[in-house]
Design a protein around this motif. Sequence first.
Motif, PDB file in Angstrom:
ATOM      1  N   PHE A 231      -8.872   1.918  -7.170  1.00 48.00           N
ATOM      2  CA  PHE A 231      -7.446   1.602  -7.047  1.00 48.00           C
ATOM      3  C   PHE A 231      -6.881   2.180  -5.753  1.00 48.00           C
ATOM      4  O   PHE A 231      -7.032   3.365  -5.471  1.00 48.00           O
ATOM      5  CB  PHE A 231      -6.679   2.106  -8.268  1.00 48.00           C
ATOM      6  CG  PHE A 231      -7.008   1.330  -9.504  1.00 48.00           C
ATOM      7  CD1 PHE A 231      -6.606   0.004  -9.630  1.00 48.00           C
ATOM      8  CD2 PHE A 231      -7.766   1.902 -10.518  1.00 48.00           C
ATOM      9  CE1 PHE A 231      -6.940  -0.728 -10.758  1.00 48.00           C
ATOM     10  CE2 PHE A 231      -8.096   1.174 -11.643  1.00 48.00           C
ATOM     11  CZ  PHE A 231      -7.681  -0.136 -11.768  1.00 48.00           C
ATOM     12  N   PHE A 232      -6.249   1.296  -4.989  1.00 46.01           N
ATOM     13  CA  PHE A 232      -5.738   1.646  -3.662  1.00 46.01           C
ATOM     14  C   PHE A 232      -4.236   1.862  -3.759  1.00 46.01           C
ATOM     15  O   PHE A 232      -3.520   1.077  -4.389  1.00 46.01           O
ATOM     16  CB  PHE A 232      -6.054   0.507  -2.683  1.00 46.01           C
ATOM     17  CG  PHE A 232      -5.908   0.885  -1.235  1.00 46.01           C
ATOM     18  CD1 PHE A 232      -6.923   1.574  -0.581  1.00 46.01           C
ATOM     19  CD2 PHE A 232      -4.759   0.546  -0.524  1.00 46.01           C
ATOM     20  CE1 PHE A 232      -6.798   1.916   0.767  1.00 46.01           C
ATOM     21  CE2 PHE A 232      -4.627   0.891   0.815  1.00 46.01           C
ATOM     22  CZ  PHE A 232      -5.647   1.583   1.464  1.00 46.01           C
ATOM     23  N   TYR A 233      -3.760   2.903  -3.114  1.00 45.33           N
ATOM     24  CA  TYR A 233      -2.354   3.290  -3.198  1.00 45.33           C
ATOM     25  C   TYR A 233      -1.405   2.157  -2.810  1.00 45.33           C
ATOM     26  O   TYR A 233      -1.617   1.470  -1.808  1.00 45.33           O
ATOM     27  CB  TYR A 233      -2.093   4.482  -2.270  1.00 45.33           C
ATOM     28  CG  TYR A 233      -0.645   4.950  -2.287  1.00 45.33           C
ATOM     29  CD1 TYR A 233      -0.218   5.849  -3.256  1.00 45.33           C
ATOM     30  CD2 TYR A 233       0.273   4.479  -1.353  1.00 45.33           C
ATOM     31  CE1 TYR A 233       1.102   6.274  -3.286  1.00 45.33           C
ATOM     32  CE2 TYR A 233       1.588   4.902  -1.373  1.00 45.33           C
ATOM     33  CZ  TYR A 233       2.005   5.803  -2.341  1.00 45.33           C
ATOM     34  OH  TYR A 233       3.307   6.209  -2.372  1.00 45.33           O
ATOM     35  N   ARG A 234      -0.372   1.972  -3.616  1.00 47.35           N
ATOM     36  CA  ARG A 234       0.783   1.150  -3.268  1.00 47.35           C
ATOM     37  C   ARG A 234       2.001   1.994  -3.569  1.00 47.35           C
ATOM     38  O   ARG A 234       1.977   2.814  -4.484  1.00 47.35           O
ATOM     39  CB  ARG A 234       0.838  -0.127  -4.123  1.00 47.35           C
ATOM     40  CG  ARG A 234      -0.367  -1.052  -3.978  1.00 47.35           C
ATOM     41  CD  ARG A 234      -0.414  -1.698  -2.615  1.00 47.35           C
ATOM     42  NE  ARG A 234       0.833  -2.392  -2.297  1.00 47.35           N
ATOM     43  CZ  ARG A 234       1.059  -3.665  -2.595  1.00 47.35           C
ATOM     44  NH1 ARG A 234       0.143  -4.384  -3.208  1.00 47.35           N
ATOM     45  NH2 ARG A 234       2.208  -4.226  -2.269  1.00 47.35           N
ATOM     46  N   ASP A 235       3.079   1.786  -2.832  1.00 54.28           N
ATOM     47  CA  ASP A 235       4.296   2.506  -3.182  1.00 54.28           C
ATOM     48  C   ASP A 235       4.700   2.070  -4.591  1.00 54.28           C
ATOM     49  O   ASP A 235       4.929   0.877  -4.820  1.00 54.28           O
ATOM     50  CB  ASP A 235       5.415   2.191  -2.185  1.00 54.28           C
ATOM     51  CG  ASP A 235       6.609   3.125  -2.390  1.00 54.28           C
ATOM     52  OD1 ASP A 235       6.829   3.566  -3.538  1.00 54.28           O
ATOM     53  OD2 ASP A 235       7.311   3.420  -1.403  1.00 54.28           O
ATOM     54  N   ARG A 336      -9.768   6.497   1.537  1.00 57.58           N
ATOM     55  CA  ARG A 336     -10.382   5.401   0.777  1.00 57.58           C
ATOM     56  C   ARG A 336      -9.486   4.921  -0.358  1.00 57.58           C
ATOM     57  O   ARG A 336      -9.573   3.777  -0.777  1.00 57.58           O
ATOM     58  CB  ARG A 336     -11.754   5.829   0.247  1.00 57.58           C
ATOM     59  CG  ARG A 336     -12.807   5.874   1.348  1.00 57.58           C
ATOM     60  CD  ARG A 336     -14.103   6.463   0.865  1.00 57.58           C
ATOM     61  NE  ARG A 336     -14.762   5.609  -0.110  1.00 57.58           N
ATOM     62  CZ  ARG A 336     -15.763   6.027  -0.881  1.00 57.58           C
ATOM     63  NH1 ARG A 336     -16.194   7.279  -0.792  1.00 57.58           N
ATOM     64  NH2 ARG A 336     -16.322   5.203  -1.751  1.00 57.58           N
ATOM     65  N   HIS A 337      -8.648   5.796  -0.881  1.00 57.70           N
ATOM     66  CA  HIS A 337      -7.707   5.383  -1.937  1.00 57.70           C
ATOM     67  C   HIS A 337      -6.308   5.096  -1.386  1.00 57.70           C
ATOM     68  O   HIS A 337      -5.382   4.870  -2.162  1.00 57.70           O
ATOM     69  CB  HIS A 337      -7.656   6.438  -3.045  1.00 57.70           C
ATOM     70  CG  HIS A 337      -8.812   6.320  -4.007  1.00 57.70           C
ATOM     71  ND1 HIS A 337      -8.752   5.555  -5.152  1.00 57.70           N
ATOM     72  CD2 HIS A 337     -10.062   6.827  -3.960  1.00 57.70           C
ATOM     73  CE1 HIS A 337      -9.918   5.613  -5.779  1.00 57.70           C
ATOM     74  NE2 HIS A 337     -10.730   6.376  -5.073  1.00 57.70           N
ATOM     75  N   GLY A 338      -6.150   5.101  -0.063  1.00 58.34           N
ATOM     76  CA  GLY A 338      -4.863   4.733   0.526  1.00 58.34           C
ATOM     77  C   GLY A 338      -3.775   5.782   0.365  1.00 58.34           C
ATOM     78  O   GLY A 338      -2.619   5.532   0.717  1.00 58.34           O
ATOM     79  N   ALA A 344      -2.241   9.197   9.225  1.00 57.10           N
ATOM     80  CA  ALA A 344      -1.845  10.439   8.554  1.00 57.10           C
ATOM     81  C   ALA A 344      -3.024  11.396   8.470  1.00 57.10           C
ATOM     82  O   ALA A 344      -2.911  12.595   8.766  1.00 57.10           O
ATOM     83  CB  ALA A 344      -1.318  10.128   7.154  1.00 57.10           C
ATOM     84  N   ALA A 345      -4.174  10.869   8.067  1.00 56.65           N
ATOM     85  CA  ALA A 345      -5.351  11.722   7.894  1.00 56.65           C
ATOM     86  C   ALA A 345      -5.779  12.341   9.224  1.00 56.65           C
ATOM     87  O   ALA A 345      -6.116  13.529   9.291  1.00 56.65           O
ATOM     88  CB  ALA A 345      -6.495  10.908   7.293  1.00 56.65           C
ATOM     89  N   SER A 405      -1.136   4.486   3.033  1.00 54.34           N
ATOM     90  CA  SER A 405      -1.482   3.319   3.838  1.00 54.34           C
ATOM     91  C   SER A 405      -0.584   2.141   3.528  1.00 54.34           C
ATOM     92  O   SER A 405      -0.353   1.826   2.370  1.00 54.34           O
ATOM     93  CB  SER A 405      -2.916   2.894   3.540  1.00 54.34           C
ATOM     94  OG  SER A 405      -3.815   3.651   4.290  1.00 54.34           O
ATOM     95  N   ASP A 406      -0.144   1.481   4.568  1.00 57.60           N
ATOM     96  CA  ASP A 406       0.461   0.166   4.404  1.00 57.60           C
ATOM     97  C   ASP A 406      -0.707  -0.826   4.396  1.00 57.60           C
ATOM     98  O   ASP A 406      -1.522  -0.816   5.329  1.00 57.60           O
ATOM     99  CB  ASP A 406       1.398  -0.117   5.595  1.00 57.60           C
ATOM    100  CG  ASP A 406       2.188  -1.396   5.389  1.00 57.60           C
ATOM    101  OD1 ASP A 406       1.671  -2.305   4.697  1.00 57.60           O
ATOM    102  OD2 ASP A 406       3.311  -1.474   5.916  1.00 57.60           O
ATOM    103  N   PRO A 407      -0.813  -1.675   3.369  1.00 65.25           N
ATOM    104  CA  PRO A 407      -1.955  -2.600   3.319  1.00 65.25           C
ATOM    105  C   PRO A 407      -2.110  -3.455   4.583  1.00 65.25           C
ATOM    106  O   PRO A 407      -3.215  -3.865   4.916  1.00 65.25           O
ATOM    107  CB  PRO A 407      -1.647  -3.477   2.099  1.00 65.25           C
ATOM    108  CG  PRO A 407      -0.776  -2.628   1.232  1.00 65.25           C
ATOM    109  CD  PRO A 407       0.041  -1.792   2.182  1.00 65.25           C
ATOM    110  N   VAL A 408      -1.011  -3.715   5.312  1.00 66.16           N
ATOM    111  CA  VAL A 408      -1.141  -4.523   6.529  1.00 66.16           C
ATOM    112  C   VAL A 408      -1.475  -3.669   7.751  1.00 66.16           C
ATOM    113  O   VAL A 408      -1.640  -4.194   8.845  1.00 66.16           O
ATOM    114  CB  VAL A 408       0.134  -5.356   6.811  1.00 66.16           C
ATOM    115  CG1 VAL A 408       0.428  -6.283   5.658  1.00 66.16           C
ATOM    116  CG2 VAL A 408       1.333  -4.468   7.101  1.00 66.16           C
TER     117      VAL A 408
END
Length: 476
Positions: A231-235, A336-338, A344-345, A405-408
């Motif tokens: 699962f990848f981070y989304r706001d 890897r999980h956004g 940032a990293a 991460s912003d997916p775009v």
Amino acid sequence: MTVQPQQMADQTVLVYASDPGEPPGVTPVRHPVPQLETQPFPTAIAQPAPQPDSAGPGTPAFRYWVAADALSSGSRMWGALVPSGTQWVPSVGRVLTAHLDEGVDLNAFYTRTGLEFFHRTVAGVEVFSAQSPEIVRHELGHAVLDALRPQLWNAAMHEADGVHEAFGDISALLTALQLESLRVTVLTETQGNLELSSQLSRMAEQLGWAIRQLERDAVDPDCLRNMSNHFFYRDPVELPPDGPANTLTSAPHSFSRVFSGAFLKALAGIFRQQPAQDQAALARAGEIAGQLLVDAIVAAPVVSAYYAQLAGHMIAADQRRFGGAHGRALRSAFVRHGILSLEAATSLTAAEVARRGAGLAEAMPGGSDDQGLTTVTVQGMAYGIKGPLVLNAPGEVRRFGIAGSDPVGGSLRPADPEQVATSYLEDLLRRGRVDVPQEYRSDTAVVDDNPSRFTTHEIARSEAAEGLALVRRRFA
Ligand SMILES: [Zn+2]
């Protein structure tokens, strides 16, 4: 008849060392009689201790010892990692008391006065949530996190709830790693690649089975939740409030998987860095990952994009304690999980951590519930509630200017506190998780009064301000 602790010292009890699954695929093992008076997190069970005889699965005595063993081992594990002076939140009292069978439900709660477990018969199988050491250690995790960071209890933000649920699962995972037999089993099962699905990553197989009989898509196919996930981070303000288990939603047990998934990858990366790839190294990796998480929880300000802030503080804690030895494992897991964007990293250099790290070592656990939070008042009518409603929004200042991460591409812009709090309230109401007393309901209230739906919050008269407030009653 009850026995005194000194009589128990040399005796053993039969327990499950991990979740039994369904049909039970785990053989009970013998452990020393658990000691519940473990400092700084003493626990108790609200019934007399049975004889430590050979009572097996299906008996109340067996369930008692499984729960006692899980509480004792969980308390010991966290007790070794938290700053000295950490104690339960005041309403818990000196000792956290567990109630092992509070009636019919497939659930378990931390209520800020104690832990509550339940039972329910599904397809002819009686499932007790207190008979799973993973569920007991998950609930204990809520209480430990509350002791470290009481501000998360009433914070109106999805990421506070997500961290609470992730911390519960991490509590189960790190306590399991205290057992040499389990470390050996997991290393064999995963062939040393701890990112893979294993007995360690799969949470609450038996309860997951029971829920699946009633609602097929509500949980994973082989457990309740799996920390081995993608699962990848989304706001969370942009996520739906609910959905099937194979999708990411803003619901606490769904959204938590982004953070717990990254934690498992961080643990796997730290393990790979150990000089040997054996069970002792796995124990060490668990200690390191747990210590960095505790450090981050205590030091990170409560802000929107809280996952990113915690990730940054784990990297900073590693810089401070280990000279950044595990920075690559941490950055990789969170990217890897956004949870951290690439920029940032990579921005969290040793120099940047040193520049912004003032006060990290001196951060203290606890404090008042509303410390660092800001209030947002909304008009209740839009939510079916009479009168103004006060929410506790994240109000602290970011230590690290980082985000997910912003997916775009690039980084997301963290939502402002008001948007975070109102989105949280809306999702709670959409999921039916709020008790609204009759006197506070408008004519068009949306409360459904379904008694089988558990609530986490209540609308109550505000103690601090005019009007009503959203108040938490429990974590599930
Ligand atoms: Zn929970």
